[in-house]
Design a protein around this motif. Structure first.
Motif, PDB file in Angstrom:
ATOM      1  N   PRO A 329      54.315  51.908  62.039  1.00 43.44           N
ATOM      2  CA  PRO A 329      54.794  52.538  60.694  1.00 43.44           C
ATOM      3  C   PRO A 329      54.652  51.915  59.535  1.00 43.44           C
ATOM      4  O   PRO A 329      54.128  52.464  58.776  1.00 43.44           O
ATOM      5  CB  PRO A 329      56.399  52.994  60.997  1.00 43.44           C
ATOM      6  CG  PRO A 329      56.333  53.051  62.530  1.00 43.44           C
ATOM      7  CD  PRO A 329      55.381  51.759  62.950  1.00 43.44           C
ATOM      8  N   SER A 330      55.111  50.852  59.234  1.00 43.21           N
ATOM      9  CA  SER A 330      55.162  50.025  58.194  1.00 43.21           C
ATOM     10  C   SER A 330      53.813  49.838  57.566  1.00 43.21           C
ATOM     11  O   SER A 330      53.198  49.732  56.513  1.00 43.21           O
ATOM     12  CB  SER A 330      56.160  48.821  58.047  1.00 43.21           C
ATOM     13  OG  SER A 330      55.557  48.184  58.918  1.00 43.21           O
ATOM     14  N   LEU A 331      53.118  49.181  58.790  1.00 42.65           N
ATOM     15  CA  LEU A 331      51.649  48.740  58.449  1.00 42.65           C
ATOM     16  C   LEU A 331      50.649  50.047  57.973  1.00 42.65           C
ATOM     17  O   LEU A 331      49.864  49.816  57.161  1.00 42.65           O
ATOM     18  CB  LEU A 331      51.073  48.144  59.956  1.00 42.65           C
ATOM     19  CG  LEU A 331      49.651  47.340  59.556  1.00 42.65           C
ATOM     20  CD1 LEU A 331      49.853  46.426  58.676  1.00 42.65           C
ATOM     21  CD2 LEU A 331      49.237  46.824  60.832  1.00 42.65           C
ATOM     22  N   ASP A 332      50.979  51.028  58.829  1.00 48.46           N
ATOM     23  CA  ASP A 332      50.174  52.197  58.440  1.00 48.46           C
ATOM     24  C   ASP A 332      50.497  52.770  57.278  1.00 48.46           C
ATOM     25  O   ASP A 332      49.542  53.043  56.205  1.00 48.46           O
ATOM     26  CB  ASP A 332      50.696  53.512  59.582  1.00 48.46           C
ATOM     27  CG  ASP A 332      50.022  54.743  59.102  1.00 48.46           C
ATOM     28  OD1 ASP A 332      48.903  54.563  59.134  1.00 48.46           O
ATOM     29  OD2 ASP A 332      50.566  55.824  58.735  1.00 48.46           O
ATOM     30  N   SER A 333      51.812  52.829  56.647  1.00 42.90           N
ATOM     31  CA  SER A 333      52.218  53.105  55.285  1.00 42.90           C
ATOM     32  C   SER A 333      51.664  52.190  54.333  1.00 42.90           C
ATOM     33  O   SER A 333      51.189  52.739  53.100  1.00 42.90           O
ATOM     34  CB  SER A 333      53.676  53.004  55.206  1.00 42.90           C
ATOM     35  OG  SER A 333      54.125  53.194  53.786  1.00 42.90           O
ATOM     36  N   LYS A 334      51.560  50.896  54.441  1.00 41.85           N
ATOM     37  CA  LYS A 334      50.845  50.294  53.518  1.00 41.85           C
ATOM     38  C   LYS A 334      49.415  50.220  53.192  1.00 41.85           C
ATOM     39  O   LYS A 334      48.867  50.263  52.378  1.00 41.85           O
ATOM     40  CB  LYS A 334      51.313  48.431  53.972  1.00 41.85           C
ATOM     41  CG  LYS A 334      52.455  48.268  53.704  1.00 41.85           C
ATOM     42  CD  LYS A 334      52.790  46.804  54.014  1.00 41.85           C
ATOM     43  CE  LYS A 334      54.310  46.239  54.119  1.00 41.85           C
ATOM     44  NZ  LYS A 334      54.306  44.995  54.234  1.00 41.85           N
ATOM     45  N   ILE A 335      48.706  50.446  54.384  1.00 45.55           N
ATOM     46  CA  ILE A 335      47.283  50.916  54.400  1.00 45.55           C
ATOM     47  C   ILE A 335      47.051  51.864  53.624  1.00 45.55           C
ATOM     48  O   ILE A 335      46.002  52.213  52.863  1.00 45.55           O
ATOM     49  CB  ILE A 335      46.835  50.814  55.929  1.00 45.55           C
ATOM     50  CG1 ILE A 335      46.769  49.464  56.461  1.00 45.55           C
ATOM     51  CG2 ILE A 335      45.215  51.321  55.768  1.00 45.55           C
ATOM     52  CD1 ILE A 335      46.401  49.479  57.841  1.00 45.55           C
ATOM     53  N   GLN A 336      47.659  53.069  53.815  1.00 43.66           N
ATOM     54  CA  GLN A 336      47.683  54.414  53.355  1.00 43.66           C
ATOM     55  C   GLN A 336      47.799  54.214  51.697  1.00 43.66           C
ATOM     56  O   GLN A 336      47.012  54.926  50.813  1.00 43.66           O
ATOM     57  CB  GLN A 336      48.746  55.445  53.872  1.00 43.66           C
ATOM     58  CG  GLN A 336      48.418  56.827  53.057  1.00 43.66           C
ATOM     59  CD  GLN A 336      47.567  57.459  53.553  1.00 43.66           C
ATOM     60  OE1 GLN A 336      47.028  57.340  54.662  1.00 43.66           O
ATOM     61  NE2 GLN A 336      46.662  58.186  52.735  1.00 43.66           N
ATOM     62  N   ASP A 337      48.971  53.360  51.202  1.00 44.56           N
ATOM     63  CA  ASP A 337      49.046  53.457  49.771  1.00 44.56           C
ATOM     64  C   ASP A 337      47.794  52.608  49.231  1.00 44.56           C
ATOM     65  O   ASP A 337      47.543  53.033  48.124  1.00 44.56           O
ATOM     66  CB  ASP A 337      50.440  52.380  49.593  1.00 44.56           C
ATOM     67  CG  ASP A 337      51.578  53.583  49.972  1.00 44.56           C
ATOM     68  OD1 ASP A 337      51.413  54.567  50.116  1.00 44.56           O
ATOM     69  OD2 ASP A 337      52.682  52.826  50.188  1.00 44.56           O
TER      70      ASP A 337
END
Length: 642
Positions: A329-337
């Motif tokens: 979840p945190s990795l996906d959020s950072k990549i999205q940003d």
């Protein structure tokens, strides 16, 4: 000498027994072409050769989904096409070529076994239940989705809890506690805690290993986008260095021109020479300071993106399922940003306005060297959020900083002269949004209160002018947003725009009373008044500017629609010839420009580009008027020919 790119199948055994090589490195079958090479740079050159030859006969390679590359026992690297840094070929671990997977035959065997099971009618046959289970346990290496469905399709096994193949072979019961992964909640849960599986259940549970595979596939699809972000940030960082060299080269050229002119003149002008060199260095320092800030931010963000990229690659290839799902979840959020550009530095002008030395060609006894001409000059002072700007009759500029909660007066050289203060600290200036100056140098400002604050030219607070509450919605809707002033006869008047509502009020500045209420049919953002007392009103979200008379009649309008895209409009002003100027924003690019229009709203030219976030602008009132723009963290002065 022509390079040799032979591919070695076997090494040289002795002087007499040479290596076994493939001399033709291009394997061709119909339209499918495979290139073999022992080094990344050799593969790069082979690719360029094929591209060049294809272009000669009118063909192009399919870079998007058809062209990939694999690397064995070699260092990692990037392979790009003739088109530049982007696009970059995608590196894959395996590739299907002429119907077979290249890495090994194991995958082909598994796919063929799965295809055989799909057409197998074992579960619908009349064989005994025990015999079916023996066949199943002897042939199936893992439980795929189709096998689970088939297993639970049997009446005798309908209520069984599907376990792993190892548990079935070892005879363990399937009612033990084991983790499952909920795709709906995106988290690991216990089998005994999952909701009962009914048709109305909104949860979908699968094995953690299978969930990890699915999420790795999703993350793998996003990693190339992150790679492109890293490449783009690297290009921007490199361009910052190139722009720095260009500015330094320009400064060196100007200095050389000054030296050449100074050596031909009398020694008395040496002091003037040093003064002008200092001016050039000040210009260079001011520009390099902003460029260095941008370069530092770009470098920091590039390192952040690279770090996330490395973590994502390691998580995909090495992390266990449970650890991967916890990190996802945190990795996906950072990549999205990062891919959405939320944390990228704002673009800067890669072609800054030039500055040059103009020699003095007069034939009189004046021994002046000449002048330094700069089309765009920045204040040496940095701001947090310069939002409002107004010109005083004596040539000074009044600048409001929203985030700093202050309003200050500067001369045209950017030196601060005074800062406005209120007598009561508890009633200080907060979140100021706009400023204006009257003909007698009275200063007006609006902040988060429902009043317009009035100061004299020495910065002393005089009084407040109350404004009506427009509408019944809560703050900030209906609160004063912008202010401007104009003179008619010997009296000064004030116009106030309001947050989120289509309303303007005209006030008598002496008494503060409301003389008229106008409805411009747009939500006022920035205001200005021309020399013939026409009102300019901009609407940021609508990307529209309207020109009104003092009675509210619409005289003209400006639409920022460009190539089918509606842009944003903020600051407005006019020059001595009646031309109109609008700050136009490109939200998708993160940059802005200043456009010039005639009195009827017809586009004339673009006078400034590469701005960050211009909020308001005004022409100075000194001997040579310049367009002063409050551009987020700086104030820029442009020389406009009109």
């Amino acid at each position: 000498m022509k390079r040799s790119y032979r591919f070695h199948l076997e090494k040289r055994r002795s002087r007499r027994v040479g290596p076994v090589v493939v001399t033709d490195l291009v394997l061709k079958s119909s339209e499918d072409i495979a290139l073999l090479s022992e080094e990344i740079h050799q593969a790069q050159e082979l690719l360029h050769r094929v591209e060049t030859s294809a272009v000669k006969v009118g063909l192009r390679m399919n870079i998007g989904s058809k062209t990939k590359y694999m690397s064995y026992n070699n260092r990692r690297g990037s392979i790009i096409t003739n088109e530049g840094v982007v696009p970059v070929l995608e590196e894959v671990d395996d590739f299907k070529y002429l119907g077979a997977w290249m890495k090994s035959t194991e995958r082909d065997v598994k796919l063929r076994k799965a295809a055989a099971w799909r057409v197998c009618s074992l579960w619908k046959s009349t064989l005994t239940r025990s015999f079916k289970l023996r066949i199943f346990a002897a042939t199936v290496e893992y439980l795929c989705k189709a096998c689970k469905t088939a297993h639970q399709g049997l009446d005798a096994l309908r209520h069984h809890q599907v376990a792993s193949m190892d548990d079935m072979r070892s005879g363990k019961t399937s009612d033990r506690k084991a983790e499952v992964y909920c795709l709906t909640c995106e988290e690991l849960i216990c089998k005994d805690c999952k909701p009962a599986g009914s048709k109305s259940s909104k949860h979908h549970h699968i094995d953690p290993q299978q969930a990890a595979k699915l999420k790795k596939v999703e993350l793998q699809k996003r990693v190339p986008s992150l790679a492109r972000v890293c490449e783009a940030l690297l290009v921007a960082e490199r361009q910052d260095g190139e722009t720095k060299h260009s500015i330094e080269a320009r400064a060196q050229l100007v200095q050389a021109q000054l030296d050449e002119a100074a050596t031909a003149m009398h020694a008395k002008i040496d002091q003037e020479k040093r003064k002008m060199l200092a001016e050039v260095n000040d210009i260079k320092s001011a520009r390099l300071r902003g460029l260095q800030d941008h370069k530092n931010k770009t470098s920091y963000m590039r390192k952040q993106a690279q770090n996330v990229y490395d973590v994502a690659k390691n998580a995909i290839t090495q992390a266990p399922a449970a650890a991967f799902l916890s990190l996802y979840p945190s990795l996906d959020s950072k990549i999205q940003d990062l891919c959405d550009g939320k944390f990228r530095p704002r673009p800067i002008d890669r072609n800054p306005k030039p500055f040059a030395f103009v020699p003095n060609n007069s034939r009189d006894d004046d021994l002046q060297l000449g002048t330094i001409v700069e089309e765009c000059r920045e204040f040496p002072v940095r701001f947090k959020s310069a939002c409002g700007i107004a010109a005083c009759p004596n040539g000074d500029l009044v600048i409001a900083d929203h985030d700093m909660d202050c309003v200050s007066v500067f001369n045209v050289a950017g030196q601060s002269k005074l800062t406005l203060q209120t007598p009561n600290p508890s009633d200080g200036i907060h979140n100021v949004t706009d400023v204006a100056v009257t003909s007698n140098e009275t200063l007006l400002l609006v902040d988060k209160s429902h009043n317009v604050r009035v100061f004299n030219k020495e910065g002393k607070f005089l009084r407040k002018i109350a404004t009506p509450k427009i509408g019944d919605k809560p703050d900030p809707i209906g609160r004063p947003r912008s202010v401007t002033a104009y003179q008619m006869g010997e009296k000064d008047y004030m116009i106030v725009g309001y947050h989120g509502v289509s309303a303007l009020t005209i006030h008598n500045l002496e008494t503060g009373s409301v003389l008229a209420k106008l409805s411009p049919a747009i939500r006022p953002g920035c205001l200005a008044v021309t020399q013939d007392n026409r009102i300019l009103v901009s609407d940021y979200d609508a990307g529209t500017v309207v020109v009104l008379s003092l009675t509210g009649q619409r005289l003209a309008s400006i639409d920022t629609m460009t190539q089918g895209n509606r842009l944003k409009a903020s600051g407005v002003c006019s020059d001595g010839n009646g031309n109109l100027y609008v700050a136009v924003h490109y939200p998708d690019k993160g940059t802005a420009q200043i456009r010039q229009y005639n009195e009827a709203g017809k586009f004339l030219s673009c006078v400034a580009e590469g701005l960050q976030n211009p909020q308001n602008m005004v022409f100075t009132r000194d001997a040579v008027p310049k367009l002063a723009v409050a551009d987020e963290d700086s104030v820029k002065l442009f020389k406009i020919n009109y």
